[in-house]
Design a protein around this motif. Structure first.
Motif, PDB file in Angstrom:
ATOM      1  N   GLY A 189      29.050  46.779  38.815  1.00  0.00           N
ATOM      2  CA  GLY A 189      27.690  47.031  39.254  1.00  0.00           C
ATOM      3  C   GLY A 189      26.911  45.756  39.502  1.00  0.00           C
ATOM      4  N   LYS A 190      27.288  44.677  38.807  1.00  0.00           N
ATOM      5  CA  LYS A 190      26.618  43.393  38.965  1.00  0.00           C
ATOM      6  C   LYS A 190      27.396  42.452  39.893  1.00  0.00           C
ATOM      7  CE  LYS A 190      24.672  43.675  34.291  1.00  0.00           C
ATOM      8  NZ  LYS A 190      24.635  43.064  32.933  1.00  0.00           N
ATOM      9  N   GLY A 191      28.546  42.936  40.395  1.00  0.00           N
ATOM     10  CA  GLY A 191      29.344  42.126  41.304  1.00  0.00           C
ATOM     11  C   GLY A 191      30.036  40.953  40.635  1.00  0.00           C
ATOM     12  N   ASP A 192      30.398  41.112  39.340  1.00  0.00           N
ATOM     13  CA  ASP A 192      30.999  39.988  38.603  1.00  0.00           C
ATOM     14  C   ASP A 192      32.402  39.630  39.082  1.00  0.00           C
ATOM     15  OD1 ASP A 192      28.742  39.862  37.048  1.00  0.00           O
ATOM     16  OD2 ASP A 192      29.567  41.051  35.410  1.00  0.00           O
ATOM     17  N   GLY A 193      33.165  40.632  39.513  1.00  0.00           N
ATOM     18  CA  GLY A 193      34.532  40.373  39.952  1.00  0.00           C
ATOM     19  C   GLY A 193      35.543  40.337  38.816  1.00  0.00           C
ATOM     20  N   ILE A 194      36.792  40.012  39.182  1.00  0.00           N
ATOM     21  CA  ILE A 194      37.911  39.934  38.236  1.00  0.00           C
ATOM     22  C   ILE A 194      38.599  38.585  38.402  1.00  0.00           C
ATOM     23  CG2 ILE A 194      39.985  41.083  37.364  1.00  0.00           C
ATOM     24  CD1 ILE A 194      39.245  43.532  38.974  1.00  0.00           C
ATOM     25  N   ILE A 195      39.054  38.017  37.307  1.00  0.00           N
ATOM     26  CA  ILE A 195      39.856  36.789  37.344  1.00  0.00           C
ATOM     27  C   ILE A 195      41.211  37.100  36.713  1.00  0.00           C
ATOM     28  CG2 ILE A 195      40.073  34.383  36.610  1.00  0.00           C
ATOM     29  CD1 ILE A 195      37.016  34.305  36.379  1.00  0.00           C
ATOM     30  N   PHE A 196      42.288  36.957  37.491  1.00  0.00           N
ATOM     31  CA  PHE A 196      43.633  37.222  36.995  1.00  0.00           C
ATOM     32  C   PHE A 196      44.300  35.947  36.503  1.00  0.00           C
ATOM     33  CE2 PHE A 196      43.319  40.798  40.168  1.00  0.00           C
ATOM     34  CZ  PHE A 196      43.243  41.809  39.209  1.00  0.00           C
ATOM     35  N   SER A 197      45.216  36.111  35.542  1.00  0.00           N
ATOM     36  CA  SER A 197      45.972  34.970  35.003  1.00  0.00           C
ATOM     37  C   SER A 197      47.449  35.289  35.042  1.00  0.00           C
ATOM     38  CB  SER A 197      45.558  34.693  33.555  1.00  0.00           C
ATOM     39  OG  SER A 197      44.166  34.559  33.418  1.00  0.00           O
ATOM     40  N   GLU A 198      48.255  34.254  34.934  1.00  0.00           N
ATOM     41  CA  GLU A 198      49.690  34.443  34.758  1.00  0.00           C
ATOM     42  C   GLU A 198      49.978  34.723  33.287  1.00  0.00           C
ATOM     43  OE1 GLU A 198      52.034  34.563  37.152  1.00  0.00           O
ATOM     44  OE2 GLU A 198      50.338  34.422  38.551  1.00  0.00           O
ATOM     45  N   ASN A 199      51.164  35.275  33.016  1.00  0.00           N
ATOM     46  CA  ASN A 199      51.566  35.492  31.622  1.00  0.00           C
ATOM     47  C   ASN A 199      51.542  34.173  30.862  1.00  0.00           C
ATOM     48  OD1 ASN A 199      52.000  38.135  32.280  1.00  0.00           O
ATOM     49  ND2 ASN A 199      54.238  38.060  32.087  1.00  0.00           N
TER      50      ASN A 199
ATOM     51  N   SER B  71      43.549  46.341  34.821  1.00  0.00           N
ATOM     52  CA  SER B  71      42.299  45.571  34.880  1.00  0.00           C
ATOM     53  C   SER B  71      41.445  46.002  36.066  1.00  0.00           C
ATOM     54  CB  SER B  71      42.603  44.071  34.970  1.00  0.00           C
ATOM     55  OG  SER B  71      43.331  43.633  33.840  1.00  0.00           O
ATOM     56  N   ARG B  72      42.081  46.218  37.203  1.00  0.00           N
ATOM     57  CA  ARG B  72      41.348  46.682  38.384  1.00  0.00           C
ATOM     58  C   ARG B  72      40.707  48.044  38.114  1.00  0.00           C
ATOM     59  NH1 ARG B  72      46.287  45.033  41.089  1.00  0.00           N
ATOM     60  NH2 ARG B  72      45.985  43.009  42.126  1.00  0.00           N
ATOM     61  N   TYR B  73      41.458  48.919  37.447  1.00  0.00           N
ATOM     62  CA  TYR B  73      40.939  50.256  37.181  1.00  0.00           C
ATOM     63  C   TYR B  73      39.757  50.200  36.210  1.00  0.00           C
ATOM     64  CZ  TYR B  73      40.775  55.234  36.196  1.00  0.00           C
ATOM     65  OH  TYR B  73      40.350  56.533  36.063  1.00  0.00           O
ATOM     66  N   LEU B  74      39.861  49.351  35.184  1.00  0.00           N
ATOM     67  CA  LEU B  74      38.738  49.205  34.251  1.00  0.00           C
ATOM     68  C   LEU B  74      37.512  48.666  34.991  1.00  0.00           C
ATOM     69  CD1 LEU B  74      37.487  49.269  31.437  1.00  0.00           C
ATOM     70  CD2 LEU B  74      38.444  46.979  31.042  1.00  0.00           C
TER      71      LEU B  74
ATOM     72  N   PHE C  95      37.785  55.297  31.378  1.00  0.00           N
ATOM     73  CA  PHE C  95      38.895  54.354  31.557  1.00  0.00           C
ATOM     74  C   PHE C  95      40.224  54.948  31.069  1.00  0.00           C
ATOM     75  CE2 PHE C  95      41.048  50.551  29.420  1.00  0.00           C
ATOM     76  CZ  PHE C  95      41.788  50.211  30.538  1.00  0.00           C
ATOM     77  N   LEU C  96      40.322  55.245  29.788  1.00  0.00           N
ATOM     78  CA  LEU C  96      41.588  55.711  29.229  1.00  0.00           C
ATOM     79  C   LEU C  96      41.845  57.199  29.483  1.00  0.00           C
ATOM     80  CD1 LEU C  96      41.573  53.892  25.754  1.00  0.00           C
ATOM     81  CD2 LEU C  96      42.865  53.244  27.795  1.00  0.00           C
ATOM     82  N   HIS C  97      40.805  58.003  29.483  1.00  0.00           N
ATOM     83  CA  HIS C  97      40.946  59.466  29.580  1.00  0.00           C
ATOM     84  C   HIS C  97      41.847  59.970  28.445  1.00  0.00           C
ATOM     85  CE1 HIS C  97      39.073  59.520  33.568  1.00  0.00           C
ATOM     86  NE2 HIS C  97      39.859  58.522  33.904  1.00  0.00           N
TER      87      HIS C  97
END
Length: 332
Positions: free
Chosen positions: A21-31, A91-94, A195-197
């Motif tokens: 809602g605030k447009g924060d986005g997602i940051i992905f990392s490698e394992n 993460s995308r779904y959350l 999220f989890l349902h």
């Protein structure tokens, strides 16, 4: 606490999930390849954060196969090589569910365990937890002039804000899931529902807990102006659960003396369960833990309170020119 012994952490990754809602986005990392320096902290954090015996399953209408997180987790359990891709999908779904203004951004951590011991059996498991509240510490650093302190902000090692442990058991029923402590009694809608349902597992522990909770809520509402009747009703409930191994609804209703409590109890049961439960085994463990919430205390003022420990106490309420008073009859 349920028995879950971790032999080792096999995979770990952390992504940053913001507020959509605030447009924060997602940051992905490698394992994270080297997890030896964080393993003991993660295991300790897990042990402090999961205490409740309450179990849950993934759910969805019309069937669990349509639950997105269930499917992402299923692919991880089918092949651990899917771990990284599916943690990104989760993460995308959350992120898609994180639209309310009050939802905080944070680090979403994923830990995969292989061959951990659960109640005497070997099982694979996935731990998902989100850190929303950072903790500041003073870090000691070296410089040419000697030591100095610097404030460092990071994930708290005292408790997990939001999280779940998913065991690779009972896949067809939606897997076996445990929630972190603070999500048990404080349902966080966007995490548990959006999220989890997930839904509570209908075993003897959860049924005993649920029915005690329904009766407590019913009695508190019906007897709000009559503390003695509230105490008597709660005492009767505890007496029934302590003296029976099996809950039988018809017997229990006969045991309740207050007709208003009976009627309200049946209404609340309908709203809590799509199908009423006529009979179940009473869990001693759940009774021991949750009967504490059925407090049989009469608070007079800030100086006095009467604690009722049995259901055969005769107590009367009255008043005179000096004020309100209770008469308590007892046997030597």
């Amino acid at each position: 606490m349920f028995k879950f012994d971790i032999s080792k952490i096999n995979k770990f990754v952390v992504h940053h999930v913001g507020n959509k809602g605030k447009g924060d986005g997602i940051i992905f990392s490698e394992n994270q390849e080297d997890i030896s320096n964080i393993s003991s902290q993660i295991i300790s954090l897990f042990q402090k954060s999961f205490v409740s015996e309450d179990k849950f399953n993934f759910s969805f209408e019309p069937n669990v196969d349509l639950n997105p997180v269930y499917n992402f987790v299923k692919k991880i359990f089918e092949s651990s090589e899917e771990f990284h891709n599916q943690t990104m999908n989760i993460s995308r779904y959350l992120y898609e569910q994180s639209t309310h203004a009050s939802i905080k951004s944070g680090e979403l951590c994923f830990t995969y365990f292989e061959n951990s011991e659960y109640n005497g059996s070997k099982v694979n498991a996935l731990l998902i937890f989100k850190s929303e509240n950072k903790e500041n510490i003073l870090d000691v650093r070296n410089s040419e002039k000697g030591l100095f302190l610097e404030t460092v902000s990071g994930i708290s090692l005292s408790k997990i804000d939001k999280g779940c442990l998913i065991l690779d058991l009972e896949m067809e029923k939606g897997y076996l899931i445990y929630l972190v402590n603070n999500l048990i009694n404080n349902n966080v809608k966007y995490w548990n529902d959006d999220f989890l349902h997930i839904l509570p597992l209908s075993d003897e522990y959860s049924l005993t807990k649920s029915y005690l909770s329904i009766v407590k809520e019913t009695v508190k509402e019906i007897c709000v102006d009559d503390k003695i009747e509230e105490i008597n009703s709660l005492s009767s409930v505890i007496n029934y659960f302590e003296n029976n191994n099996v809950f039988k609804k018809n017997d229990f209703l006969e045991h309740l003396k207050n007709e208003e409590v009976k009627d309200s109890f049946l209404e609340k049961e309908k709203s809590s369960f799509s199908h009423g439960v006529d009979e179940f085994n009473i869990s001693e463990k759940a009774l021991k833990v949750h009967k504490k919430a059925l407090k049989r205390i009469i608070k007079l003022d800030k100086n006095f309170e009467i604690i009722i420990k049995s259901d055969d106490v005769l107590i009367e309420k009255d008043s005179d020119e000096k004020g309100m008073f209770y008469k308590v009859y007892y046997k030597k």
